[in-house]
Design a protein around this motif. Structure first.
Motif, PDB file in Angstrom:
ATOM      1  N   LEU B 219       0.842  -1.202   0.000  1.00 31.04           N
ATOM      2  CA  LEU B 219       0.000   0.000   0.000  1.00 31.04           C
ATOM      3  C   LEU B 219       0.876   1.251   0.000  1.00 31.04           C
ATOM      4  O   LEU B 219       0.659   2.173  -0.791  1.00 31.04           O
ATOM      5  N   ASN B 222       3.172   1.540  -3.228  1.00 30.99           N
ATOM      6  CA  ASN B 222       2.431   1.807  -4.465  1.00 30.99           C
ATOM      7  C   ASN B 222       1.842   3.211  -4.505  1.00 30.99           C
ATOM      8  O   ASN B 222       1.378   3.655  -5.546  1.00 30.99           O
ATOM      9  N   ILE B 464      -2.970 -19.481  11.658  1.00 33.64           N
ATOM     10  CA  ILE B 464      -4.311 -19.552  11.053  1.00 33.64           C
ATOM     11  C   ILE B 464      -5.017 -18.200  11.145  1.00 33.64           C
ATOM     12  O   ILE B 464      -5.589 -17.706  10.184  1.00 33.64           O
ATOM     13  N   LEU B 465      -4.912 -17.618  12.316  1.00 30.83           N
ATOM     14  CA  LEU B 465      -5.642 -16.380  12.580  1.00 30.83           C
ATOM     15  C   LEU B 465      -5.127 -15.208  11.744  1.00 30.83           C
ATOM     16  O   LEU B 465      -5.904 -14.388  11.264  1.00 30.83           O
ATOM     17  N   TYR B 466      -3.831 -15.151  11.579  1.00 28.60           N
ATOM     18  CA  TYR B 466      -3.268 -13.990  10.889  1.00 28.60           C
ATOM     19  C   TYR B 466      -2.929 -14.259   9.422  1.00 28.60           C
ATOM     20  O   TYR B 466      -2.339 -13.409   8.766  1.00 28.60           O
ATOM     21  N   ALA B 467      -3.326 -15.430   8.943  1.00 28.49           N
ATOM     22  CA  ALA B 467      -3.028 -15.724   7.537  1.00 28.49           C
ATOM     23  C   ALA B 467      -3.839 -14.790   6.655  1.00 28.49           C
ATOM     24  O   ALA B 467      -5.047 -14.667   6.814  1.00 28.49           O
ATOM     25  N   VAL B 468      -3.151 -14.124   5.767  1.00 25.10           N
ATOM     26  CA  VAL B 468      -3.857 -13.322   4.759  1.00 25.10           C
ATOM     27  C   VAL B 468      -3.811 -14.127   3.473  1.00 25.10           C
ATOM     28  O   VAL B 468      -3.349 -15.266   3.464  1.00 25.10           O
ATOM     29  N   LYS B 469      -4.266 -13.553   2.390  1.00 22.22           N
ATOM     30  CA  LYS B 469      -4.277 -14.301   1.132  1.00 22.22           C
ATOM     31  C   LYS B 469      -2.865 -14.815   0.832  1.00 22.22           C
ATOM     32  O   LYS B 469      -1.887 -14.078   0.977  1.00 22.22           O
TER      33      LYS B 469
END
Lengths: 309, 478
Positions: B219, B222, B464-469
Motif C-alpha cells: 500500500l 504503491n 491460522i488467525l493472521y493468515a492473509v491471502k
C-alpha cells in the motif's frame, strides 16, 4: 520412527479436534449481519409467484452496491430483484444459489467481479465459509474441491469462533449502530442503500495477481445452459470497477472480455462504460455511492432497452 | 508448490511416509523417490521448466566426470568454461535478456543515436538463480580438485533438484550436500522433531509477519506520493521485517523439511538484525549466497589482500554482482553499491571482523553501546532496503527524499497496531533464541509436553488467525 509418528498423529489429532469443535460451536455473531440477508433475498425470489418477466440482478457486492432496482422496475414495468451480496461467495455459489429460483421468462443479469475469472476466486473465499453459520445448508452445495480449497478458511473460522466463544461465552454481542454491511442495509428490492448517508472513504487500488482460470468461464457456460433450459435468459453486465484499478488490470480485463465474446455470451455495454471514477465509489473499487448506483442503473437501462422492448 | 500451501501440507507427509517406510531399505530407491518428488514439486509451477533443470544437471554431471578423466590444464579449463557459460547462459537469457536490451537502448539514446531492440516475452523459471549456482559450485569444486566427481547419476540429479531448497535455497555446496545423497540416511527422532519445530517457526515468520507486513508495504510503496515521511518510515521498517521473515522463513522451512529426510542443510540466516555493524550483518544474512560469492568470486579476485585500490574494487564487484543476482533492475545494483559503501570503511579500517560472535552471548541484555550499534546498523540496512523494494531508481530517490522531509515527524497514517505487537513478540523470541540454530530451537524445551504442545498449538493458531491471502515468497522471483 513409529514413536515419532504416534506423537505427530496425537499432536495433529488434538489440533483437528480443536478445529472441528470450534467449527461446530454455536454462532455468536450478530444475526443481523450481512450474511443473513441471503434469507431476505431468497424470500424476494420466492415471493414472486407470477409467471411474468422478472429482472434478477446477480453477482457480488458490485451488484448489491451497484444498482437501484426501483428505477429498473419502473423503466421496464418489470419486477426487479437485486440478489447480489458478496463477491467472496464466489461465482460458482452465486450461480448455484440462484438456479432453483429461476423461472421461465426471467432475465438474469449477472455481473461477476473480474477476479472471479482468476485463480480460485470463483470457488469463493473465507466469506463463503462464514455464510455456513448463517445458512448451514450451504455445506451441501460445496464441492469436494471447494472443501479442499477452503480448509485454511475453515480453520480460521473455527479459531475465530473459539475466540468469540471464550470472550463472550454466554452473552450475545452488543448491538452497535447501523453499518453499510448489515441485513438492514438493503432496501426491499435487495439494493444496498444504508451507506448513502455515510461519508465516502479512500479507495484502495485493486490489482488482480492470479492467472486466468478457464474453469470459471466453463462453469458459467454450463450454468447458462441450465438457465436457458428453464426458459430464462442470461446477460452479462460488466462490474463497476473504479478507473485506477481498471487501468491497472486492463490486460486481464481484456482477456475476460475476449473469452466472453469467444463464448458468445450476451453482453451489455463495455467494461469501460461501467468503470467509474473514484468520486463515484463509496469504500471499495466495486462499491458505488448513491450517485454511482443511479448512474450505473441508468446505463444498464439504456443497454437493456433495445433488448427488452 | 509453495511451502505455505495446502498442497504442500499433503505432499510432505506422503513423501515422508514413502521415504521412511517404502523405500527405506534401498538408498537408490530413496534417491529416486526424492528425485521424483522434487520434479513433481517443481513441475507443479510449470513442468516445462523441468527440462532446464534436467539439462543443467546433465551438463554438469558430464563435465564433472570429464574433468576427472582430463589431465591437461587447457582441456580442463575448456570444460570448466563450458559449464560456466552454459549455466550463466541460461541465467542470462531467462533473467537478464530484456534488462540488457533496455539498457542498450537507453545507452544509445543517451549517446544520440537511438536504436530499437526487440524484447522477448520470457517467463523467469522459478529458482533458476539458486540451482544454477548450486550446479556451478559443483563444476568449480571438481575443477579445483576439491571434490571427487560422482559417478552416481541419480544422486547427482537428486542433489541438484532436492525439493526443500530447490527454488529459494540455501544454495548448497556439493561438498556438503552431495555426500549425504550417497550415504545411508538413518531416521533420527530428535532431528525430525527439530525439523518440525523449525518448519513451524518458518511458517510463523512467513505467514504471520511477512505476509501481513506485505499488505501495508504494498500500500505504502504503491502510493508513495500520498504519504508523509513518517508513514514512509513505517513502510520501510515493515519491509525490513517482511524481507527477513519471508526469506529466512523459507530457509527455516527448507532446512526443517530436509531434516525430516535426514539431511543437514547449511544455515542461511543467523539473526542478522542483531548485528552490530554492516560486516557482521553480511556474515549473518543469506549466508549461503554470501559465502558462495566469497569463495567463487571475491577470493579468486584477490579478496581483501593487496592494495586499497584493489580491495575497494573487489568489494564493489562482489556487492554489485550480488545485487544484480537478485534481479535485472538498476535498483538491485544500487542496493548492492550502497551496501559496498557501508562495508568499505570497516574493511579499510580493519574493523570488519570485530564482531564475530553473536551479540550479548550468555547475557540477557546487550550493553548500551551494543544496543546503539544494533540500532545504527539496522537503520543503515533499512535505508538500503528502499532501493531493493522500489520499482525503479527514481522511485527510490522519491521515497527517500519524502522520507527525510519534515513530515517524518508527523503521526503516520498507516498504523498496523496488531502487526506491531506481533513484530515486537517476534523480535523478543528471536532475541531469546539468538544463540541457537533457529529461534525456538531451545526455548521451551525444559517444560513438560503439555506446555510445549500448547506453545506449538498457539503458534499454529496464530498462523491460522493472521493468515492473509496466500503470498508467494519474495525470493522466488530471483
Amino acid at each position: 520412527m513409529i514413536q515419532f509418528l504416534k506423537k505427530i498423529i496425537l499432536f495433529f489429532f488434538i489440533f483437528c479436534s480443536f478445529i472441528v469443535v470450534g467449527f461446530l460451536l454455536p454462532d455468536k455473531s450478530d444475526p443481523e449481519n450481512m450474511h443473513y440477508s441471503i434469507y431476505d433475498k431468497h424470500k424476494l425470489l420466492e415471493n414472486t409467484t407470477t409467471t411474468d418477466k422478472r429482472i434478477i440482478l446477480i453477482g457480488g457486492s458490485n451488484v448489491g452496491f451497484g444498482f437501484y432496482s426501483p428505477s429498473i422496475t419502473s423503466a421496464f414495468n418489470t419486477k426487479t430483484i437485486n440478489a447480489g451480496i458478496h463477491g467472496g461467495y464466489g461465482l460458482s455459489f452465486m450461480l448455484d444459489d440462484i438456479l432453483p429460483f429461476v423461472q421461465k421468462n426471467d432475465i438474469i443479469i449477472f455481473s461477476p467481479e473480474y477476479e472471479q475469472f482468476f485463480g480460485n476466486d470463483f470457488y469463493g473465499s473465507d466469506v463463503l465459509i462464514q455464510l455456513v453459520d448463517a445458512k448451514p445448508s450451504v455445506c451441501k452445495s460445496l464441492s469436494i474441491k471447494q472443501w479442499y480449497l477452503h480448509l485454511p478458511n475453515i480453520c480460521k473460522i473455527s479459531v475465530l469462533k473459539w475466540r468469540s466463544f471464550i470472550s463472550h461465552p454466554l452473552k450475545e454481542k452488543s448491538k452497535s449502530k447501523l453499518t453499510a454491511y448489515e441485513r438492514k442495509s438493503y432496501n426491499e428490492f435487495g439494493d444496498a442503500v444504508a451507506h448513502w448517508n455515510f461519508p465516502k472513504e479512500t479507495i484502495v487500488e485493486k490489482e488482480i495477481i492470479s492467472e486466468f482460470n478457464p474453469d470459471a468461464m466453463d462453469y458459467l457456460l454450463e450454468k447458462q445452459e441450465l438457465i436457458q433450459q428453464k426458459g430464462a435468459q442470461l446477460f452479462i453486465v460488466y462490474p463497476s470497477l473504479n478507473r485506477p484499478s481498471f487501468n491497472k488490470n486492463s490486460n486481464k480485463i481484456e482477456k475476460v472480455v475476449k473469452q466472453f465474446i469467444q463464448k458468445k455470451m450476451n453482453l451489455l455495454g463495455s467494461p469501460k462504460r461501467y468503470s467509474f471514477p473514484d468520486s463515484l465509489h463509496f469504500d471499495s473499487p466495486y462499491h458505488l455511492t448513491k450517485e454511482g448506483q443511479l448512474l450505473r442503473t441508468k446505463l444498464l437501462i439504456e443497454d437493456l432497452k433495445p433488448l427488452l422492448n | 508448490m509453495l511451502f505455505n500451501s495446502i498442497e504442500f501440507a499433503f505432499f510432505l507427509p506422503i513423501v515422508f511416509i514413502l521415504y521412511w517406510f517404502i523405500t527405506k531399505k534401498s538408498l537408490q530407491l530413496q534417491n529416486l523417490l526424492l528425485l521424483s518428488a522434487s520434479y513433481f514439486f517443481y513441475g507443479w509451477w510449470d513442468w516445462r521448466f523441468l527440462s532446464l533443470i534436467i539439462v543443467s544437471s546433465f551438463i554438469d554431471y558430464t563435465i564433472g566426470l570429464s574433468l576427472s578423466k582430463t589431465k591437461k590444464t587447457i582441456n580442463r579449463k575448456i570444460l570448466l568454461w563450458s559449464s560456466i557459460l552454459t549455466n550463466l547462459g541460461f541465467l542470462g537469457f531467462f533473467k537478464y535478456f530484456n534488462f540488457f536490451a533496455d539498457s542498450f537502448e537507453s545507452a544509445f539514446t543517451l549517446l544520440g543515436s537511438p536504436i530499437s531492440t526487440d524484447r522477448l516475452s520470457i517467463l523467469l523459471p522459478v529458482g533458476i538463480s539458486f540451482y544454477t549456482f548450486q550446479t556451478l559450485s559443483y563444476s568449480i569444486d571438481v575443477y579445483k580438485r576439491k571434490l571427487t566427481p560422482t559417478k552416481d547419476l541419480l544422486s547427482f540429479f537428486a542433489f541438484v533438484s532436492f525439493f526443500p531448497q530447490l527454488v529459494a535455497g540455501p544454495i548448497e555446496r556439493a561438498q556438503n550436500l552431495l555426500p549425504q545423497f550417497t550415504s545411508r540416511r538413518v531416521f533420527n527422532q530428535k532431528k525430525a522433531i527439530d525439523g518440525m519445530r523449525q518448519i513451524l517457526w518458518g511458517l510463523f515468520k512467513k505467514v504471520v509477519i511477512a505476509d501481513n507486513c506485505a499488505e501495508s508495504v504494498d500500500l505504502i510503496f504503491n502510493n508513495t506520493g500520498d504519504y508523509s515521511g513518517s508513514t514512509l518510515a513505517v513502510g520501510i521498517v515493515l519491509f525490513t521485517f517482511q524481507i527477513y521473515c519471508d526469506f529466512s522463513g523459507y530457509s527455516d522451512i527448507a532446512i526443517g523439511t530436509a531434516r525430516l529426510f535426514g539431511f543437514n542443510l547449511m544455515k542461511n540466516f543467523a539473526f542478522p538484525y542483531f548485528s552490530r555493524d554492516v560486516a557482521e550483518f553480511w556474515r549473518r544474512w543469506h549466508i549461503s549466497l554470501s559465502t558462495w560469492f566469497r569463495d567463487y568470486l571475491y577470493i579468486p579476485l584477490g579478496g581483501s589482500t593487496g592494495s586499497n585500490q584493489k580491495k575497494i574494487r573487489n568489494i564493489f564487484i562482489i556487492f554489485i554482482v550480488s545485487g544484480f543476482w537478485h534481479g535485472a533492475n538498476w535498483t538491485f545494483i544500487a542496493w548492492g553499491a550502497l551496501n559496498a559503501l557501508y562495508f568499505l570503511p570497516l574493511l579499510l579500517l580493519k574493523r570488519n571482523r570485530k564482531n564475530i560472535k553473536i551479540v550479548a552471548q550468555g547475557k540477557f541484555f546487550p550493553s548500551i553501546r551494543e544496543l546503539i550499534n544494533i540500532l545504527l546498523t539496522f537503520s543503515l540496512i533499512t535505508i538500503a532496503w528502499v532501493f531493493f523494494r522500489a520499482n525503479n531508481i527514481q522511485h527510490a530517490f522519491d521515497y527517500l527524499s519524502q522520507l527525510f522531509s519534515l513530515s517524518l515527524f508527523s503521526i503516520p497514517s498507516v498504523r498496523p497496531t496488531a502487526l506491531t505487537i506481533l513484530i515486537i513478540i517476534f523480535i523478543f523470541v528471536e532475541w531469546l533464541g539468538r544463540e541457537s540454530e533457529f529461534a525456538i530451537e531451545k526455548i521451551n524445551l525444559k517444560f513438560n509436553r503439555l506446555f510445549r504442545w500448547t506453545f506449538y498449538h498457539c503458534i499454529i493458531i496464530c498462523i491460522i488467525l493472521y493468515a492473509v491471502k496466500q503470498q508467494q515468497f519474495i525470493y522466488f522471483q530471483f
